[in-house]
Design a protein around this motif. Structure first.
Motif, PDB file in Angstrom:
ATOM      1  N   ASN A 139       1.007  -5.932  -3.148  1.00  0.00           N
ATOM      2  CA  ASN A 139      -0.204  -5.193  -3.520  1.00  0.00           C
ATOM      3  C   ASN A 139       0.132  -3.854  -4.178  1.00  0.00           C
ATOM      4  O   ASN A 139      -0.471  -2.829  -3.901  1.00  0.00           O
ATOM      5  N   GLY A 140       1.135  -3.862  -5.034  1.00  0.00           N
ATOM      6  CA  GLY A 140       1.471  -2.643  -5.768  1.00  0.00           C
ATOM      7  C   GLY A 140       2.216  -1.611  -4.950  1.00  0.00           C
ATOM      8  O   GLY A 140       2.439  -0.499  -5.410  1.00  0.00           O
ATOM      9  N   ARG A 141       2.586  -1.952  -3.716  1.00  0.00           N
ATOM     10  CA  ARG A 141       3.331  -0.989  -2.891  1.00  0.00           C
ATOM     11  C   ARG A 141       4.702  -1.570  -2.598  1.00  0.00           C
ATOM     12  O   ARG A 141       4.841  -2.782  -2.371  1.00  0.00           O
ATOM     13  N   GLN A 194      -0.837  -4.223  10.612  1.00  0.00           N
ATOM     14  CA  GLN A 194      -2.082  -3.447  10.556  1.00  0.00           C
ATOM     15  C   GLN A 194      -2.021  -2.443   9.415  1.00  0.00           C
ATOM     16  O   GLN A 194      -0.984  -1.842   9.166  1.00  0.00           O
ATOM     17  N   ARG A 195      -3.179  -2.284   8.738  1.00  0.00           N
ATOM     18  CA  ARG A 195      -3.191  -1.304   7.656  1.00  0.00           C
ATOM     19  C   ARG A 195      -3.602   0.051   8.210  1.00  0.00           C
ATOM     20  O   ARG A 195      -4.445   0.754   7.673  1.00  0.00           O
ATOM     21  N   PRO A 209      -4.643   8.692  13.414  1.00  0.00           N
ATOM     22  CA  PRO A 209      -4.643   7.487  12.586  1.00  0.00           C
ATOM     23  C   PRO A 209      -4.763   7.799  11.094  1.00  0.00           C
ATOM     24  O   PRO A 209      -5.472   8.703  10.698  1.00  0.00           O
ATOM     25  N   VAL A 210      -4.014   7.045  10.297  1.00  0.00           N
ATOM     26  CA  VAL A 210      -4.047   7.202   8.837  1.00  0.00           C
ATOM     27  C   VAL A 210      -4.147   5.800   8.240  1.00  0.00           C
ATOM     28  O   VAL A 210      -3.421   4.896   8.646  1.00  0.00           O
ATOM     29  N   ASN A 211      -5.045   5.623   7.288  1.00  0.00           N
ATOM     30  CA  ASN A 211      -5.154   4.323   6.618  1.00  0.00           C
ATOM     31  C   ASN A 211      -4.036   4.164   5.600  1.00  0.00           C
ATOM     32  O   ASN A 211      -3.712   5.092   4.875  1.00  0.00           O
ATOM     33  N   ILE A 212      -3.445   2.971   5.550  1.00  0.00           N
ATOM     34  CA  ILE A 212      -2.433   2.699   4.529  1.00  0.00           C
ATOM     35  C   ILE A 212      -2.823   1.455   3.745  1.00  0.00           C
ATOM     36  O   ILE A 212      -3.607   0.631   4.214  1.00  0.00           O
ATOM     37  N   ASP A 213      -2.301   1.345   2.511  1.00  0.00           N
ATOM     38  CA  ASP A 213      -2.729   0.276   1.598  1.00  0.00           C
ATOM     39  C   ASP A 213      -2.182  -1.086   2.000  1.00  0.00           C
ATOM     40  O   ASP A 213      -2.826  -2.111   1.788  1.00  0.00           O
ATOM     41  N   VAL A 214      -0.964  -1.100   2.532  1.00  0.00           N
ATOM     42  CA  VAL A 214      -0.314  -2.376   2.820  1.00  0.00           C
ATOM     43  C   VAL A 214       0.216  -2.313   4.251  1.00  0.00           C
ATOM     44  O   VAL A 214       0.807  -1.304   4.647  1.00  0.00           O
ATOM     45  N   GLY A 272       7.378   2.060   1.715  1.00  0.00           N
ATOM     46  CA  GLY A 272       8.368   3.118   1.507  1.00  0.00           C
ATOM     47  C   GLY A 272       7.753   4.455   1.183  1.00  0.00           C
ATOM     48  O   GLY A 272       8.122   5.485   1.741  1.00  0.00           O
ATOM     49  N   ARG A 273       6.771   4.457   0.289  1.00  0.00           N
ATOM     50  CA  ARG A 273       6.209   5.735  -0.133  1.00  0.00           C
ATOM     51  C   ARG A 273       5.537   6.454   1.038  1.00  0.00           C
ATOM     52  O   ARG A 273       5.736   7.654   1.251  1.00  0.00           O
TER      53      ARG A 273
END
Lengths: 659, 326
Positions: A52-54, A94-95, A103-108, A121-122
């Motif tokens: 997904n681009g990550r 879990q994203r 808590p922090v939302n992440i893309d992948v 990684g980012r």
């Protein structure tokens, strides 16, 4: 041909062939993501993958190479990394991640690939304080870990020419302004978000009637010669600009200022004759020392020795200047700003007039920074120097346009102006001319402006619609040469003028001419030497012209679109409204925009102005061009804005490379 | 001898009149040309009154003859005025950049002569030989190839490939005789010199080479050379002793004409190799209508031109006993 000549040709061919052959580039093999940490490749048993681009990387490798401790909690299926006071928790699948419990939302979501737990990684790197850059040309994720800055080192910039002067009151060229910005401080400045903040002013207030500005001046600021800076220096600087003998270009910036007083050494009061909210952005101008320039005739300011070996209050001292070769600045250990003194010991500006020569100097490691890589070289340089250089797209606070005389028999018809917009493939031009590094513009504010209205009509490329509009406007006959005519038999033909000496502009105008010709419009192009060109614009001797604006950060557009900025009764151009645009509604809005310091109120006003300009089309709005800046890896802590860099004192040279 | 001194004095007074004439003409042309420094100094929105005020401050409101006389009387006192653009003294600006120009041009001249003379001689002696063809080909290639193109080629394919070669500027920061010693300075300067020197030499080699070749061909077909050969002298001695010295005559006198070239900078070389010479300075001065700088360069160029032709005449006198002054 005799054998001798063939021999000579062979020798020549070999000679040049061997020179040219070296330009061949390696062909990229299969796509493989590489991750580097501080320039060293991250070695992993399972290759990083893109989902997904990550980019996902094995968790242990990334955490440990960034100096974090890792734990794997089998019971909760969770990865935890700790570095210093930062703890990152990543539940598999879990994203959602937790940074120090929050808590922090992440893309992948972290996931198991080929038996290894892979994490984004980012996200991990940035959370642990590193910076991450993705280089699409080389498929490399470059992670740079957080390091403690240290004083020392040198940075070499390239300038295209000598600064003309180092006096902030007189400089107009970008080379001068750039060097000056490191030596001088203004009363105000912008931060990384391009918001106006105090520089020499600690804080300021605006009176209820918006006619009095009171600035509290920072205490303990020293000139580079050790003398203290006071409000009197600031008053002296502004008074010099407002002096009738002042020969620079900034007097108009202060036209609303009636009087400046200094009740005490650290207070400056500005009284205005009319409200002018754009004034604040004019107060970025560098302050000059009164104790040095006092008594010197204002008309001869340029000739003062200090205009070439300046004394300022900025982060860098003037060091030396060898004309045609270089300007050297040294760090100011007594810099006042936020208790932060600059890290980089010395900044050297090398004068390299030719862009290609600058590029070679960058590639050969002779300079550390280049503000704008030539468009045709961007991809090659990105690919070949991925390990050494970092790249960044810097936006232009301005735009290019075609100005149409509003009372011209052809252009006074709105449908013709609309047709000229519809017939142009502006996104295609950005691709062709700038390799996509640019933005199509539909109003008078580029996207970097806080007043930019993103909801304007985009005039998509539509030649059929353009033809239809032209027919409706009476240009419904087509001559033998394919050019439209009206009922009176006039051809839809006009002459565009612009300044000579810019290949990109010539290419652009040729594209425009062809696209207009495709809908039956005939444009002749006349390129003129620049000072003669301005003479023509300023006296209204044109039908249509092409030019561009570089803007300040204040959205005030009085001089461009207010009706009184056009030609007055005597035919003198009062502003830059050379197209003679006049719309009472816009006039009123422009006046209101100047009359308040409230940014939200102003934003609404400028959004409305943009909508009207987008409908009225005094210009064919074209696009702006973004620059690709490049710098060596060694330079760290760079503070970027959307349109460039700032806070130079926070930059540093990678301590690992310092002796 | 007295006669000679009188001749020189006469030539000098003619030169002076010529210079005054040139300066008047160039001053007039400069002022008649479109654009003026006030427009470039002020912003485009400056009102007529503001512009008039600045024009008065700089004396542009005076009639052109008055401005000329004002300028000329300053120049006679050795004052070339200040640049409108930078505020610097014009002489300081030129003095800061002239050494780089002289340095590069002087070295180029030496190399061109050192190469052209032997090449020209060999080409003449072995006319239409393999060597002659190759040399002629390359000499003309150099002359007809656009300088900027060759410069860019070298920049990319030589400058980038060899770290020893520096592509921009003329010296490294901090490398001086005091800090690093003479040897280090010589090495450092040559790193910067290689590329510009190559380009300038290559593109100027043809004319002197062809000149030398023609002159030598002319001489070796003369009767006295044939006589020398006929009396059985070794070919080497015939060439070096009899032919060479006479073939050199026209070349020596050409050196006089090199004087103005020595003082003129190349905009192309200075742009591409960031060579800090006078070429870009004078170019920018014209672009910015920086009158004082333009006039200083006009006068410098004109002086070198008339001085050069005087020098050429003097050299004729010295090297060719057949010529008498009168």
């Amino acid at each position: 041909m005799s054998r001798k000549y063939i021999g000579i040709l062979v020798v020549t061919a070999l000679l040049f062939g061997s020179l040219l052959g070296s330009g061949a580039l390696p062909v990229n093999a299969a796509i493989r993501i590489a991750v580097t940490i501080d320039g060293r490749p991250l070695v992993t048993d399972v290759a990083p993958e893109i989902r997904n681009g990550r980019t996902l990387v094995p968790f242990r490798a990334i955490f440990e190479s960034l100096g974090a401790r890792v734990e794997w909690d089998e019971r909760t299926n969770t990865v935890r990394g700790t570095k210093g006071h930062i703890t990152v928790t990543l539940p598999i699948g879990q994203r959602l991640a937790y940074v120090n419990g929050a808590p922090v939302n992440i893309d992948v979501a972290p996931q198991i690939i080929s038996g290894r737990t892979m994490v984004p990684g980012r996200f991990v790197a940035e959370t642990l304080g590193s910076t991450v850059e993705w280089n699409a040309a080389t498929n490399t994720v470059a992670i740079r870990s957080l390091v403690e800055p240290r004083v020392g080192g040198e940075m070499v910039y390239a300038l295209a020419g000598d600064p003309t002067t180092l006096n902030p009151l007189l400089s107009t060229d970008s080379a001068s302004n750039f060097v000056i910005s490191m030596i001088h401080s203004g009363l105000l400045r912008t931060n990384e978000r391009l918001e106006i903040i105090g520089d020499l002013a600690e804080e300021w207030s605006v009176s209820a009637d918006n006619l009095t500005l009171t600035f509290r001046i920072r205490r303990g600021v020293m000139w580079h010669d050790g003398r203290p800076l006071t409000a009197a220096d600031i008053k002296f600087t502004y008074d010099t600009i407002m002096h009738p003998d002042y020969t620079g270009v900034r007097r108009r910036d202060f036209r609303a200022v009636r009087e400046i007083t200094t009740p005490d050494d650290h207070t400056l009061v500005m009284r205005l004759s009319e409200i002018d909210s754009s004034l604040l952005s004019k107060l970025f101008i560098g302050i000059i020392p009164r104790h040095i320039f006092q008594g010197h005739p204002v008309a001869r300011l340029r000739e003062h020795p200090n205009s070439r070996s300046p004394i300022g209050t900025g982060p860098y001292h003037f060091g030396s200047w060898l004309p045609g070769q270089q300007v050297v600045l040294n760090r100011n250990p007594n810099y006042f700003w936020a208790g932060q003194e600059p890290y980089i010991q010395r900044v050297r500006f090398r004068i390299i007039p030719d862009t290609q020569a600058q590029l070679v100097a960058l590639e050969a490691g002779q300079i550390d920074w280049m503000g704008s890589i030539p468009v045709d070289d961007i991809e090659r340089v990105r690919r070949t120097h991925a390990a050494r250089l970092q790249f960044r797209e810097v936006k232009q606070n301005g735009y290019w346009y075609i100005g149409m005389k509003q009372d011209h028999p052809i252009f006074r018809e709105l449908r013709v102006r609309q047709a000229l917009m519809y017939s142009l493939d502006r996104p295609g031009m950005v691709q062709t001319l700038f390799k996509g590094y640019g933005t199509v513009i539909h109003g008078d504010k580029p996207p970097v402006s806080w007043a930019h209205n993103p909801n304007l009509y985009t005039y998509p490329h539509n030649p059929a619609k353009a033809r239809q509009l032209l027919e409706q406007a009476g240009w419904n006959r087509i001559g033998a040469d394919g050019i439209r005519m009206n009922a009176a038999g006039q051809r839809l033909s006009f002459e565009l003028i612009s300044a000579s000496g810019d290949q990109t502009r010539e290419n652009m105008l040729n594209i425009i001419r062809n696209q207009w010709r495709a809908v039956g419009v005939d444009m002749r192009i006349e390129l003129i030497e620049i000072s003669v060109y301005f003479g023509k614009l300023d006296t209204g001797q044109f039908e249509i012209y092409q030019w561009g604006w570089n803007l300040g950060i204040d959205p005030d557009n009085f001089i461009f679109f207010h009706s009184t900025s056009g030609f007055n009764a005597e035919g003198v151009l009062m502003g830059f409204n050379d197209v003679g645009y006049s719309n009472p509604a816009v006039d009123r809005l422009i006046e209101r925009g100047r009359a308040t310091f409230n940014q939200e109120e102003r934003r609404k006003i400028y959004w409305e102005i943009q909508e009207i300009l987008n409908r009225d089309l005094p210009y064919v709005f074209l696009y702006n061009r973004n620059n690709i800046a490049a710098h060596v890896n060694r330079i760290r802590g760079i503070v970027w804005t959307e349109i460039g860099t700032t806070f130079f004192e926070k930059w540093f040279i990678d301590p690992a490379t310092l002796r | 001898m007295l006669y000679l001194l009188g001749y020189i004095a006469r030539r000098f007074s003619q030169m002076l009149i010529l210079l005054v004439g040139i300066s008047i003409v160039s001053f007039a042309i400069m002022h008649i040309a479109p654009g003026n420094p006030v427009d470039l100094m002020t912003d485009r929105l400056a009102t007529a009154e503001e512009k008039a005020r600045i024009a008065t401050l700089y004396g542009f409101d005076q009639p052109i003859p008055v401005q000329y006389i004002r300028w000329a009387s300053q120049v006679i006192q050795g004052n070339f005025g200040r640049s409108f653009v930078t505020g610097e003294k014009v002489l300081d600006m030129i003095a800061a950049r002239l050494p780089a120009t002289l340095f590069l041009n002087f070295l180029t001249l030496i190399i061109i002569y050192a190469l052209s003379i032997p090449i020209g001689i060999i080409s003449a002696i072995k006319q239409y030989s393999w060597f002659d063809h190759v040399v002629t080909f390359y000499a003309f290639l150099g002359q007809s190839m656009p300088q900027f193109w060759l410069a860019l080629l070298l920049l990319f394919y030589v400058g980038l490939r060899f770290p020893f070669i520096q592509t921009a500027g003329m010296s490294s920061y901090g490398v001086t005789v005091a800090t690093e010693g003479l040897w280090a300075v010589l090495v450092d300067r040559s790193r910067y010199l290689i590329l510009p020197l190559t380009v300038v030499t290559f593109s100027n080699l043809a004319s002197i080479t062809r000149y030398m070749r023609a002159s030598m061909l002319d001489v070796i077909n003369q009767d006295y050379v044939r006589t020398a050969k006929a009396k059985g002298l070794a070919p080497k001695i015939v060439i070096l002793k009899h032919a060479f010295r006479n073939a050199l005559l026209p070349l020596v006198t050409m050196m006089g004409f090199e004087l103005p070239i020595l003082f003129s900078g190349s905009v192309i070389i200075e742009t591409i190799f960031a060579w800090p010479g006078v070429g870009l300075l004078s170019w920018n001065a014209v672009m910015q209508r920086d009158y004082q700088v333009i006039m200083a360069f006009n006068l410098l160029g004109a002086s070198m031109m008339v001085l050069g032709s005087f020098l050429a005449d003097m050299l004729y006198l010295v090297v060719d006993p057949r010529i008498k002054y009168n």
